[in-house]
Design a protein around this motif. Structure first.
Motif, PDB file in Angstrom:
ATOM      1  N   GLY A   1       0.813  -1.211   0.000  1.00  0.00           N
ATOM      2  CA  GLY A   1       0.000   0.000   0.000  1.00  0.00           C
ATOM      3  C   GLY A   1       0.845   1.258   0.000  1.00  0.00           C
ATOM      4  O   GLY A   1       2.060   1.234  -0.184  1.00  0.00           O
ATOM      5  N   SER A   2       0.178   2.377   0.205  1.00  0.00           N
ATOM      6  CA  SER A   2       0.826   3.693   0.185  1.00  0.00           C
ATOM      7  C   SER A   2       1.669   3.901   1.434  1.00  0.00           C
ATOM      8  O   SER A   2       1.402   3.308   2.480  1.00  0.00           O
ATOM      9  CB  SER A   2      -0.241   4.778   0.086  1.00  0.00           C
ATOM     10  OG  SER A   2      -1.010   4.612  -1.096  1.00  0.00           O
TER      11      SER A   2
ATOM     12  N   SER B   1      -5.105   6.089  -0.624  1.00  0.00           N
ATOM     13  CA  SER B   1      -4.935   5.194  -1.767  1.00  0.00           C
ATOM     14  C   SER B   1      -5.210   5.867  -3.105  1.00  0.00           C
ATOM     15  O   SER B   1      -5.033   5.260  -4.151  1.00  0.00           O
ATOM     16  CB  SER B   1      -5.833   3.964  -1.609  1.00  0.00           C
ATOM     17  OG  SER B   1      -7.185   4.359  -1.520  1.00  0.00           O
TER      18      SER B   1
END
Length: 124
Positions: free
Chosen positions: A31-32, A46
């Motif tokens: 993920g980020s 996101s």
């Protein structure tokens, strides 16, 4: 010939991105992420639509960060003047670009000893 930039001990280096995650200093993050000079944190943003000044509170106002690179996905997205001004009030200049450019630029500036951080939205 090795062209890997020399980065001071304990500093974060973005080694790769894609497949909805990142490899930073030997660790895989899904993920980020927020990449600070001395640590990498998960980031709950996101998409560029979810970007807020509040989502960057852990970066804004830190004395070791003067410039924040925003990696906003596959394509760069414009940010508003109000957004830029709100971060500037907290002592941080901001530069939006695509995630790949932000990742590469972070490494170069980090190797130069600049006070830089990156907020990177994960891409496929």
């Amino acid at each position: 010939m090795d062209i890997t930039p020399l980065v001071p001990q304990g500093r974060q280096v973005i080694e790769s991105y894609g497949d909805m995650g990142f490899r930073v200093s030997g660790h895989r993050y899904e993920g980020s992420i927020l990449v600070l000079p001395d640590q990498t944190l998960s980031w709950a943003v996101s998409s560029s639509d979810a970007l807020t000044v509040e989502s960057l509170e852990s970066v804004a106002g830190r004395s070791e960060v003067e410039l924040l690179l925003l990696g906003l996905g596959r394509k760069p997205v414009m940010i508003t003047g109000d957004f830029r001004a709100a971060l500037k009030e907290r002592g941080v200049a901001v530069e939006p670009m695509d995630t790949g450019a932000a990742s590469r630029t972070y490494n170069v500036l980090q190797a130069e000893g600049r006070l830089v951080a990156a907020a990177l939205i994960a891409v496929e």
